[in-house]
Design a protein around this motif. Sequence first.
Motif, short mmCIF file in Angstrom:
data_model
loop_
_atom_site.label_atom_id
_atom_site.label_comp_id
_atom_site.label_asym_id
_atom_site.label_seq_id
_atom_site.Cartn_x
_atom_site.Cartn_y
_atom_site.Cartn_z
N GLY A 277 0.80 -1.21 0.00
CA GLY A 277 0.00 0.00 0.00
C GLY A 277 0.84 1.27 0.00
N ASP A 278 2.11 1.16 0.38
CA ASP A 278 3.00 2.32 0.42
C ASP A 278 3.78 2.52 -0.88
N MET A 279 3.50 1.71 -1.89
CA MET A 279 4.21 1.86 -3.16
C MET A 279 3.74 3.13 -3.87
N PRO A 280 4.67 3.96 -4.39
CA PRO A 280 4.28 5.19 -5.10
C PRO A 280 3.39 4.90 -6.31
N LEU A 281 2.47 5.82 -6.60
CA LEU A 281 1.50 5.62 -7.69
C LEU A 281 2.18 5.41 -9.03
N GLU A 282 3.25 6.19 -9.31
CA GLU A 282 3.89 6.07 -10.62
C GLU A 282 4.53 4.70 -10.81
N LEU A 283 4.99 4.11 -9.72
CA LEU A 283 5.59 2.79 -9.82
C LEU A 283 4.51 1.70 -9.89
N GLN A 284 3.34 1.98 -9.31
CA GLN A 284 2.24 1.01 -9.39
C GLN A 284 1.87 0.72 -10.84
N ALA A 285 1.89 1.75 -11.68
CA ALA A 285 1.55 1.57 -13.10
C ALA A 285 2.57 0.66 -13.79
N LYS A 286 3.85 0.83 -13.48
CA LYS A 286 4.89 0.01 -14.10
C LYS A 286 4.83 -1.43 -13.60
N LEU A 287 4.52 -1.60 -12.31
CA LEU A 287 4.38 -2.95 -11.78
C LEU A 287 3.19 -3.65 -12.42
N LEU A 288 2.09 -2.91 -12.59
CA LEU A 288 0.90 -3.49 -13.22
C LEU A 288 1.23 -4.03 -14.60
N ARG A 289 1.95 -3.24 -15.39
CA ARG A 289 2.28 -3.68 -16.76
C ARG A 289 3.18 -4.92 -16.71
N ALA A 290 4.14 -4.94 -15.79
CA ALA A 290 5.03 -6.09 -15.69
C ALA A 290 4.25 -7.36 -15.36
N PHE B 289 -4.23 4.28 -4.39
CA PHE B 289 -3.83 2.96 -4.88
C PHE B 289 -4.66 2.63 -6.11
N ARG B 290 -4.00 2.09 -7.14
CA ARG B 290 -4.66 1.80 -8.41
C ARG B 290 -5.60 0.62 -8.27
N ARG B 291 -6.82 0.81 -8.73
CA ARG B 291 -7.81 -0.27 -8.65
C ARG B 291 -7.42 -1.44 -9.53
N ASP B 292 -6.86 -1.17 -10.72
CA ASP B 292 -6.50 -2.26 -11.62
C ASP B 292 -5.34 -3.08 -11.05
N LEU B 293 -4.43 -2.43 -10.31
CA LEU B 293 -3.34 -3.19 -9.67
C LEU B 293 -3.89 -4.03 -8.52
N TYR B 294 -4.87 -3.50 -7.81
CA TYR B 294 -5.47 -4.26 -6.71
C TYR B 294 -6.03 -5.59 -7.23
N TYR B 295 -6.77 -5.53 -8.32
CA TYR B 295 -7.36 -6.76 -8.85
C TYR B 295 -6.30 -7.71 -9.42
N ARG B 296 -5.13 -7.17 -9.76
CA ARG B 296 -4.05 -8.02 -10.26
C ARG B 296 -3.34 -8.75 -9.11
N ILE B 297 -3.23 -8.13 -7.95
CA ILE B 297 -2.49 -8.75 -6.83
C ILE B 297 -3.40 -9.46 -5.84
N ALA B 298 -4.69 -9.18 -5.87
CA ALA B 298 -5.61 -9.74 -4.87
C ALA B 298 -6.55 -10.76 -5.49
#
Length: 622
Positions: free
Chosen positions: A409-422, A460-469
């Motif tokens: 939850g403490d990951m910066p928003l800009e990095l959340q987008a890059k993690l999502l793509r990966a 926190f990005r909603r699309d990343l949440y559904y990818r990790i949860a």
Amino acid sequence: MSSDSAPLSPNMVVRLEGEVEGVAISYVLTDGRHTVGTGPDCDLVIPSVGVSRRHAVLEVDAGSAVVEDLGSKNGTWVNGERVKKAVVGEGDVIHFGRTPLRLRRVERGDVDLVFEVQDQRATSRGAARSADADTVTHEVSTGEDPAEWVVLVDEAVRSLIGVGEGGPGAALEVLRRGAGALGASLIEWDGGSEPVALSHVGEVITAEALSAVSGPFVDMAESGREAKAIEAGRSRREPWVAWAAAAGCDQPPRGLLVSGAMPFREPVPVVLGLILRLLLHRERELAGVNPAPTAVEGADLVFPQDYVVGCSRAMTDLHDKLRSLARGDIPVLIVGETGVGKEHIARILHASSPRRNGPFVAVNCAAIPAELLEAELAGIERGVATGVDARKGKLQLAEGGVLFFDEIGDMPLELQAKLLRALQEMEVHPLGARVPVPIDVRVVAATNTNLQQRMLRNEFRRDLYYRIAGIELGVPPLRARREDIPALVERCLNACAVEIGKPVRGITVNALRALSRAPWPGNVRELEHEVRRLVYLCPPGAAIDSSMISDAVLLPSPRIETSQLELETDLDLERRVVELERQLVSVALARTRGNRSQAAKLLGISRNGLALKMERYGLPEP
């Protein structure tokens, strides 16, 4: 000399306490005559220079104590005054020669031990031969009463065959604690160099212990005997091991193994054989009823060596969920308060999965600066900057294993987008690289905050949440599984005492009761910190009692973090107020060592009002 020699209540005892040669000693004085000296025939042996062979005698009657010198060379002194015979009471200091001991009146619960520190028994017993040896109690008294062994067998078998709660881990924990062992394993011989542990609790069974039982397993594997050929035995050398082995159900030979210094050794092999016989009998029945089950049975869990499985319903349910998640690669989000052990759960999931031979790579999203986190995750190519060498990122280092994002939850928003793509593409683009690198990882994440609330605040990005949860797994706080606290205290106490080489005798009933009732807002991490503090502060050779527990633990600040409330799913005001009141009553009783009058004063209510609340909430008598 003190005049405090009033008769004692039944739950109070008289104790002499002090130090001899830097080692804490304590003698519990039962009613009667106690000789004091260095001679081995004395009731209270004080191995110190200046104490005569038969130095003095103490006469105790209903809390009153009289000390009489027996013509010792260096004399007997009470509060600095040499005496021939004197009445002594609470707080008086008696010098036997040069050795001072103070007389105390204490609750029996602060004398009786719940359990002793396993690796320090010889040290503590050698330091003082005293009457309090008779007051030591083991957590389980199994061994003297055959009926207790019957109860143990019933509980263990019901769990092993899936009728009771907990599965093999819970059954082995029942067996381990009932036998007073350090470790217990359900093992199988697959024809390799040594048996394989199908399930295990407590300390790891050593290679020496396994070698002591390998013979019977080899014989059974070669002869192919049926389950009726139960064999049981025990080793004659340290570490002490008891075992039972059998073949049956068209499976490799199975066995039960326990190890450690056990107070009651004789019945253990027989009990192991009985449990194993019933287990195999039940397996044959199940095989006959459903020889080709359609459902895939969940994998058993592999626990870390220092992990306490626990017997609470909350942890049993959590472990059942983990078994269903062990197979496959669905991403898991672990939620829970700080200190509950979320990383332990992630490691259990990794060790119990087909990815167990791959790496477990942890990333603390809160500890790494935002500007460095991208390079930590993606890696970097050589030559991106002067003097920079190529370095793989965490996503590549976790290849074939599990990548654990702690505090995601403490990951910066800009990095959340890059993690999502990966994670979507299952490939990573290292800094300075021209082409992406494919990855094969299972993602497990953890957080102590409510990501749903963070998504509403656009943190926190909603699309990343559904990818990790893919599955959200909740770890219960310690206050929701208080029945696990004794086992956690025992493990931490033994580990810390061995780590620093300190001869701590154990922990008393009252001390464990106080720890079990404490609120523990910091959960398991706070409990471990307090037990370590107690071991460091406890005088060498003494036992931890309730007076040593810090007030900060017994009555912490009532302030509740907003992040903690965000994790709560039940915000019913009436229920939460009732729960808070119950906790405050428990804390007040713990802080005052069970004194109702003092507890009522702390709470600002009458003694009768406190009694009514204790009855309403089902709180036990202190």
